[in-house]
Structure formats: structure tokens, C-alpha cells
Design a protein around this motif. Structure first.
Motif, PDB file in Angstrom:
ATOM      1  N   LEU A 131      49.099 -26.125 -65.260  1.00 53.85           N
ATOM      2  CA  LEU A 131      47.844 -26.542 -65.869  1.00 53.85           C
ATOM      3  C   LEU A 131      47.561 -25.660 -67.082  1.00 53.85           C
ATOM      4  O   LEU A 131      47.707 -24.441 -67.016  1.00 53.85           O
ATOM      5  N   GLY A 132      47.181 -26.258 -68.190  1.00 56.56           N
ATOM      6  CA  GLY A 132      46.869 -25.500 -69.400  1.00 56.56           C
ATOM      7  C   GLY A 132      47.997 -25.458 -70.409  1.00 56.56           C
ATOM      8  O   GLY A 132      47.788 -25.055 -71.557  1.00 56.56           O
ATOM      9  N   TYR A 133      49.195 -25.892 -70.001  1.00 59.45           N
ATOM     10  CA  TYR A 133      50.351 -25.839 -70.896  1.00 59.45           C
ATOM     11  C   TYR A 133      50.162 -26.769 -72.093  1.00 59.45           C
ATOM     12  O   TYR A 133      50.331 -26.371 -73.245  1.00 59.45           O
ATOM     13  N   ALA A 134      49.783 -28.011 -71.828  1.00 61.11           N
ATOM     14  CA  ALA A 134      49.573 -28.975 -72.911  1.00 61.11           C
ATOM     15  C   ALA A 134      48.406 -28.564 -73.798  1.00 61.11           C
ATOM     16  O   ALA A 134      48.436 -28.763 -75.021  1.00 61.11           O
ATOM     17  N   ASP A 135      47.367 -27.982 -73.205  1.00 56.94           N
ATOM     18  CA  ASP A 135      46.202 -27.537 -73.981  1.00 56.94           C
ATOM     19  C   ASP A 135      46.589 -26.439 -74.963  1.00 56.94           C
ATOM     20  O   ASP A 135      46.013 -26.345 -76.054  1.00 56.94           O
ATOM     21  N   PHE A 136      47.538 -25.597 -74.591  1.00 58.62           N
ATOM     22  CA  PHE A 136      47.955 -24.503 -75.476  1.00 58.62           C
ATOM     23  C   PHE A 136      48.481 -25.063 -76.795  1.00 58.62           C
ATOM     24  O   PHE A 136      48.148 -24.547 -77.872  1.00 58.62           O
ATOM     25  N   PHE A 137      49.298 -26.106 -76.725  1.00 56.35           N
ATOM     26  CA  PHE A 137      49.883 -26.665 -77.939  1.00 56.35           C
ATOM     27  C   PHE A 137      49.036 -27.775 -78.553  1.00 56.35           C
ATOM     28  O   PHE A 137      49.139 -28.055 -79.747  1.00 56.35           O
ATOM     29  N   GLY A 138      48.217 -28.429 -77.742  1.00 55.93           N
ATOM     30  CA  GLY A 138      47.388 -29.520 -78.253  1.00 55.93           C
ATOM     31  C   GLY A 138      48.186 -30.760 -78.596  1.00 55.93           C
ATOM     32  O   GLY A 138      47.879 -31.451 -79.586  1.00 55.93           O
ATOM     33  N   CYS A 139      49.224 -31.031 -77.806  1.00 56.05           N
ATOM     34  CA  CYS A 139      50.067 -32.196 -78.087  1.00 56.05           C
ATOM     35  C   CYS A 139      50.652 -32.731 -76.781  1.00 56.05           C
ATOM     36  O   CYS A 139      50.462 -32.146 -75.712  1.00 56.05           O
ATOM     37  N   ASP A 140      51.391 -33.833 -76.899  1.00 58.54           N
ATOM     38  CA  ASP A 140      52.064 -34.390 -75.735  1.00 58.54           C
ATOM     39  C   ASP A 140      53.233 -33.505 -75.325  1.00 58.54           C
ATOM     40  O   ASP A 140      53.926 -32.930 -76.173  1.00 58.54           O
ATOM     41  N   ILE A 141      53.438 -33.408 -74.004  1.00 59.22           N
ATOM     42  CA  ILE A 141      54.580 -32.667 -73.460  1.00 59.22           C
ATOM     43  C   ILE A 141      55.505 -33.674 -72.791  1.00 59.22           C
ATOM     44  O   ILE A 141      55.094 -34.389 -71.870  1.00 59.22           O
TER      45      ILE A 141
END
Length: 324
Positions: free
Chosen positions: A165-175
Motif C-alpha cells: 500500500l502506498g507504492y502507486a501513490d509514491f510515483f503517482g502513476c499506474d503500476i
């Protein structure tokens, strides 16, 4: 000769800022604690990464290790990259100079759907998702500093099946998970967009030093080779020059000649390694002097005592009391 991975003081400070116990990390990885920059072999570096993953309970630790709020927190290679002309220049500098601090190949290519960036660790460094996260976070951080604002990638492609949780928020893009390879992709229009941090005068000071270091690294450092071999063989026996020569795949006579050509002396290098290890063990463990003497290959504890006094002007016990 295997390439070393360099840990600068900025990296160690980042470890501490994230709540990691640097002393324990180094001990767990079998790394001699010296003044930075530290030079690690691939096995030590892999052990360090494993120790970080074990010690930290933060699933995003890999991302946070490579995050910086200002250029003052960057290693020299990344510092030069941030002050490049544009993103293309930055990527070229990273690909050229990153090898000065670690055996890492950086690749980028312009594709129809954007700029695809990836990396590959060589020379025996064990694969780790933490390293992948660190690399992508470092690119993300460089662009944020260089453009003076957050720049979201088009997407991050990962070979793993899940992320915290929080990984996608760090980059602000689709993973994108279960991808064929690990890549981070940015819009192609960023490639030649000028960096607000571009500083030709600063690059004029930094780049010549980096180029000199590249030239120096083209010729293996004999002293470092000998000391690396000595560190590896320090296990209760006194390594002889014949042992070291065999480890380096040269004859005793050739090693002696090469040392002399560089103004080096085998006994002095052995003393340097013994002293470095002795100081670390005295500072970080409760081992008795007799145990330390045995580990360093001294025939008796009195010999170790005399050696330490000659090198430092203090007895081992006095040095330990002062270091605590």
C-alpha cells in the motif's frame, strides 16, 4: 578484480534518518566500519541490502532510501546528473558515471509510448526488489529536483506480482505488475526539456573529477586488491604474501615487484588491515584481547598488545575505553 560499491556519507545519513541502525547493519553484512566512503564487494553489498530488508518493517523502505529533499543529500554521481542540461544529458551522465560507485548498467531508450528506463546489476550483486525500488525512486527524485516540481511517470512496470500500500501513490502513476522486465517510463517530451538546476560552472568543477576517477579505475588499485584479499583471509591465520599472491593469481616475486613499483610494502598493508579490524572489534564487540589476537593471526596476546601500542600509542583496553 571485482568492482566495489561505494557508500558515501550521504547514504549512511539517509539510513540513520530512516531509523536504521547503521552499526548493526554493517556488522550483519560483515563490513568494516571506517570513515566513509565505504568500499563494499558485491557479497557485502548484497548482505547489506538483505540486512536492511530484515531490520526495517517499512515495506516502502527501498523507495525511501533513494529519496532526497535537496541536492546536498546526493552522492557525487547523482549530484552531477541533477545539474545536467536536460533529461537526455542526465541519463547519459548516469549511465557513464554510476559505474564509479557501483556495478550497475543503466539503459534507456525512446519508444513510441515514451522513455523506457531500466538498470541491471552486475558482478555478483544479488537481485532484490529493494534495489529495483531504489533505482526507480532515484530517477523520480532526480526529476523532481531538476524540474523543481513533481513529475509523474507514465507507468512503472514490475516483474513482481504484488506491491505494498502506498507504492502507486509514491510515483503517482499506474503500476503494471507481472511485467516482462522492470522499467519506469516517462513522457518523451521530457527528454529535452531544460533542467532548472542546470549549472555549467558547477559541472565544470565536478565532471573533470569524475573523468579522472574513471581513468584511475581503468587500472586496478593494487593496494586495494591486496587489502581485500587480506580481509577475506583474516580468520585465525596470519596471511602470508604467498597466500595473497595465490589469491591474486600471480607469483610471489611478481607481487613483490609490483608492490615495490607502487611504493608499497606487504607488511605495511597487513598492519593496516589488522589495525582496522582490531579497532572495529574493540569498538563494537566485547571480545577479549586474546580472542582478537587469535583472529588477527598473532601467535600470542602480547604480540597483539605490542602491535596495537606501536600503531596507536594506546593499549587495546585504553583504546576501547576511549571509543565507548
Amino acid at each position: 578484480m571485482e568492482q566495489k560499491i561505494t557508500l558515501h556519507s550521504a547514504t549512511l545519513k539517509q539510513f540513520s534518518a530512516l531509523g536504521l541502525d547503521v552499526v548493526k547493519l554493517l556488522l550483519q553484512a560483515g563490513i568494516v566500519a571506517e570513515n566513509p566512503p565505504l568500499k563494499l564487494n558485491p557479497q557485502q553489498f548484497s548482505a547489506l541490502i538483505s540486512a536492511i530488508a530484515t531490520q526495517s518493517d517499512d515495506p516502502l523502505i527501498g523507495l525511501k532510501l533513494a529519496t532526497a529533499d535537496s541536492v546536498s543529500q546526493l552522492d557525487p554521481t547523482t549530484f552531477a546528473a541533477v545539474h545536467s542540461v536536460d533529461f537526455a544529458d542526465c541519463l547519459e551522465r548516469l549511465a557513464r558515471y554510476k559505474k564509479l560507485i557501483c556495478p550497475e548498467d543503466i539503459h534507456w531508450r525512446l519508444e513510441q509510448d515514451g522513455i523506457a528506463i531500466s538498470n541491471r546489476w552486475t558482478s555478483g550483486v544479488a537481485f532484490s526488489n529493494l534495489l529495483v525500488d531504489g533505482f526507480f525512486a532515484s530517477i523520480h527524485t532526480i526529476l523532481q529536483l531538476a524540474f523543481g516540481k513533481a513529475v509523474a511517470p507514465l507507468a512503472v512496470h514490475l516483474t513482481r506480482a504484488e506491491i505494498p500500500l502506498g507504492y502507486a501513490d509514491f510515483f503517482g502513476c499506474d503500476i503494471v505488475l507481472n511485467a516482462e522486465c522492470n522499467t519506469i517510463r516517462y513522457p518523451s517530451e521530457l527528454l529535452h526539456q531544460p533542467f532548472v538546476t542546470h549549472n555549467p560552472d558547477l559541472l565544470g568543477l565536478i565532471v573533470p573529477n569524475l573523468e579522472t576517477e574513471i581513468s584511475r579505475n581503468a587500472v586496478p588499485n593494487l593496494a586495494e586488491q591486496v587489502k581485500t584479499a587480506l580481509f577475506a583471509m583474516m580468520n585465525g591465520n596470519k596471511p602470508t604474501i604467498d597466500n595473497v599472491a595465490s589469491q591474486l593469481h600471480i607469483s610471489r616475486r611478481t607481487l613483490q615487484r609490483k608492490l615495490a613499483e607502487h611504493g608499497l610494502n606487504y607488511q605495511n598493508l597487513l598492519d593496516e588491515v589488522r589495525l582496522t579490524i582490531a579497532k572495529q572489534v574493540l569498538h563494537q564487540t566485547d571480545l577479549e584481547n586474546g580472542e582478537i589476537a587469535f583472529y588477527l593471526g598473532f601467535a600470542e596476546v602480547n604480540s597483539f598488545h605490542r602491535f596495537f601500542v606501536q600503531q596507536t600509542g594506546k593499549t587495546p583496553n585504553d583504546w576501547r575505553a576511549q571509543a565507548i
